[in-house]
Scaffold this motif. Sequence first.
Motif, short mmCIF file in Angstrom:
data_model
loop_
_atom_site.label_atom_id
_atom_site.label_comp_id
_atom_site.label_asym_id
_atom_site.label_seq_id
_atom_site.Cartn_x
_atom_site.Cartn_y
_atom_site.Cartn_z
N ASP A 190 0.86 -1.32 0.12
CA ASP A 190 -0.02 0.12 -0.09
C ASP A 190 0.80 1.25 0.21
O ASP A 190 0.42 2.23 0.31
N SER A 191 2.13 1.13 -0.42
CA SER A 191 2.83 2.27 -0.49
C SER A 191 2.97 2.94 -1.92
O SER A 191 3.24 2.15 -2.85
N TRP A 192 2.79 4.15 -2.06
CA TRP A 192 2.62 4.82 -3.12
C TRP A 192 3.68 5.88 -3.38
O TRP A 192 3.87 6.63 -2.60
N ALA A 193 4.49 5.75 -4.62
CA ALA A 193 5.51 6.76 -4.90
C ALA A 193 5.10 8.02 -5.62
O ALA A 193 4.10 8.09 -6.29
N PHE A 194 5.63 9.02 -5.14
CA PHE A 194 5.48 10.26 -5.63
C PHE A 194 6.55 10.60 -6.63
O PHE A 194 7.69 10.81 -6.37
N ARG A 195 6.34 10.63 -7.98
CA ARG A 195 7.16 10.64 -8.89
C ARG A 195 7.24 11.68 -9.90
O ARG A 195 6.09 12.51 -9.91
N ILE A 196 8.18 11.95 -10.69
CA ILE A 196 8.54 12.98 -11.62
C ILE A 196 9.15 12.42 -12.76
O ILE A 196 10.21 11.91 -12.73
N ARG A 197 8.67 12.95 -14.08
CA ARG A 197 9.51 12.42 -15.29
C ARG A 197 10.62 13.19 -15.48
O ARG A 197 10.60 14.29 -14.79
N TRP A 198 11.76 12.85 -16.02
CA TRP A 198 12.90 13.65 -16.09
C TRP A 198 13.06 14.83 -16.76
O TRP A 198 13.60 15.79 -16.29
N GLN A 199 12.24 14.88 -17.73
CA GLN A 199 12.02 16.08 -18.56
C GLN A 199 11.37 17.11 -17.63
O GLN A 199 11.71 18.57 -17.79
N LYS A 200 10.41 16.73 -16.86
CA LYS A 200 9.75 17.47 -15.94
C LYS A 200 10.42 18.05 -14.86
O LYS A 200 10.42 19.37 -14.56
#
Length: 220
Positions: A190-200
């Motif tokens: 139930d762990s959710w990652a807060f992610r961002i794409r490299w370009q962003k």
Amino acid sequence: SNRYDRQCMVNILINKKRGTIWKGRNHMTKTPTEKLVETLKKRLIDTDVPKKDKGEAGRFIEREIHDITGTQNGKGCDIEAWGVEIKSRDIDSTSAITIGSEHIDTIKNEPYENTAICEKTQHIILVKTQDRKIIDIQYLNFSDDNIQHQARASYNHGQKILKQGLNDNPYYVETDGHPFYFENTTHENDSWAFRIRWQKLCQLNQQTKTTFNKIFEMIT
């Protein structure tokens, strides 16, 4: 820290009134994090790193930085005393970067400011690698109000979707135009990652530089 950065800006304004301000970013007092990055560059550039499989390279880089700083992994940020998160990136990689993770119950019930994700999305030391060598180290100051507004909006969007169960994909929340997004990368807990794409990520970093330059031009 934010307080240190604000004091730097106060000093600039004082010197402006005195007529003693120096033009050019390099003449300004560096923050402790900026000084740390300079030290890390001297010590770690060209260092060999393990294969990036299963996060080995990232864990190796964290250990090296902790050895240099004399710190240990914190419950929030990697260097908790400094409020600094450590991230590593193979520049040939195509995957997104995970800023931090939270249990889904926390995401559903807590505001952005009450989470470890918020702590981690402030001051980031980004270590770049290529061909299993460290090639560059950058400081990303995401404590900027504009960046935090975007991070908070991203979190709030994901929170709403997860709370209402509106995500079509059980392991992924669509960004809906926001730079950050939630993803359950393990598909097992139930762990959710807060992610961002490299370009962003690169775009946000450029925004912080643009914002600083505008402020600097206003007071010089």
